[in-house]
Design a protein around this motif. Structure first.
Motif, short mmCIF file in Angstrom:
data_model
loop_
_atom_site.label_atom_id
_atom_site.label_comp_id
_atom_site.label_asym_id
_atom_site.label_seq_id
_atom_site.Cartn_x
_atom_site.Cartn_y
_atom_site.Cartn_z
N CYS A 87 0.85 -1.18 0.00
CA CYS A 87 0.00 0.00 0.00
C CYS A 87 0.89 1.24 0.00
O CYS A 87 1.86 1.32 0.75
CB CYS A 87 -0.99 -0.05 1.17
SG CYS A 87 -0.80 1.18 2.43
N HIS A 89 0.34 4.15 0.94
CA HIS A 89 0.20 5.09 2.05
C HIS A 89 1.06 4.73 3.26
O HIS A 89 1.56 5.60 3.94
CB HIS A 89 -1.27 5.17 2.49
CG HIS A 89 -2.18 5.58 1.38
ND1 HIS A 89 -3.32 4.87 1.03
CD2 HIS A 89 -2.11 6.60 0.51
CE1 HIS A 89 -3.91 5.45 0.02
NE2 HIS A 89 -3.20 6.50 -0.33
N HIS A 90 1.17 3.42 3.51
CA HIS A 90 1.89 2.98 4.72
C HIS A 90 3.07 2.07 4.43
O HIS A 90 3.77 1.67 5.35
CB HIS A 90 0.92 2.24 5.66
CG HIS A 90 -0.26 3.06 6.09
ND1 HIS A 90 -1.47 3.01 5.45
CD2 HIS A 90 -0.39 3.96 7.09
CE1 HIS A 90 -2.32 3.84 6.03
NE2 HIS A 90 -1.69 4.44 7.03
N CYS A 158 -2.35 -2.66 6.69
CA CYS A 158 -2.44 -1.33 7.34
C CYS A 158 -3.79 -1.16 8.05
O CYS A 158 -3.92 -0.28 8.91
CB CYS A 158 -2.19 -0.20 6.35
SG CYS A 158 -3.46 -0.04 5.08
#
Ligand SMILES: Nc1nc2c(ncn2[C@@H]2O[C@H](COP(=O)(O)OP(=O)(O)OP(=O)(O)O)[C@@H](O)[C@H]2O)c(=O)[nH]1
Ligand SMILES: [Zn+2]
Length: 198
Positions: A87, A89-90, A158
């Motif tokens: 991912c 984002h994380h 996440c």
């Protein structure tokens, strides 16, 4: 033996990523000199390079390398293709299954090339929606089939290890083109991917 340009590039990038991992591990308060961690920045860099190798691969070329003329006009479905992605984002994994179907338009593709294309896009920093769309677009553009469908079901670490901490939620994304935009074909595809037949 001298390194090729590509190998030199890989060594340079791996060295840089290794040094950044060293900074991160030390920033977390750990000692990168202790036995178990001495080689960890190097290992982590190599793992991250592997998990993002899709940036250096050409999905279209993979499909084109095994396209054959064939007069077959039914749905071809490759289901339960395991995916592991990161991912964006994380930088935590999301993983699950992809189901890919197409209806040829004079050309079929070597079966193994579909999971290979899935991997090219999965091995990048992703969101599940874009991953779904990129697989769909690539097959549509390259094979020009009568229709193509992609469904991905995935669990996001996440959302499991941190954040909302939901262990059992599964995210489903989908994309349909051409014949699969018709209810009848789409429903046949959805029925086939929900069956346990292997
Ligand atoms: N749409 C989409 N969102 C994703 C994906 N992977 C992770 N996310 C989400 O990206 C969002 C980032 O939101 P932020 O509020 O900036 O990050 P955050 O504070 O860590 O959010 P929480 O996870 O809710 O703690 C979160 O809602 C994640 O669940 C994905 O593949 N698709
Ligand atoms: Zn995330």
């Amino acid at each position: 033996m001298p390194y090729s340009h590509k190998e030199e590039y890989n060594i340079k990038i791996t060295d840089e990523v290794r040094e950044r991992y060293k900074d991160i591990i030390e920033g977390l308060g750990e000692d990168t000199g202790r036995e178990g961690l001495v080689k960890t920045p190097e290992r982590a860099a190599k793992a991250m390079m592997f998990l993002t190798q899709g940036y250096h691969q050409d999905a279209e070329a993979i499909l084109k390398s095994a396209m054959f003329s064939e007069n077959y006009n039914e749905m071809i479905l490759i289901k339960d293709i395991e995916i592991y992605s990161l991912c964006e984002h994380h930088l935590l994994p999301f993983y699950g299954k992809a189901h890919v179907a197409y209806i040829p338009n004079g050309k079929i593709v070597g079966l193994s090339k579909i999971p290979r294309v899935v991997d090219v896009f999965a091995r990048r920093l992703q969101v599940q929606e874009r991953l779904t769309q990129e697989i769909l677009d690539c097959i549509d553009r390259t094979l020009k089939p009568q229709g193509v469908a992609v469904v991905i079901e995935a669990a996001h670490l996440c959302m499991m290890m941190r954040g909302v901490q939901k262990q059992n939620s599964v995210t489903t994304t989908s994309g349909f083109r051409g014949q699969f935009e018709k209810n009848e074909t789409r429903n046949e595809f959805l029925k086939l991917i929900s069956s346990d037949l292997r």
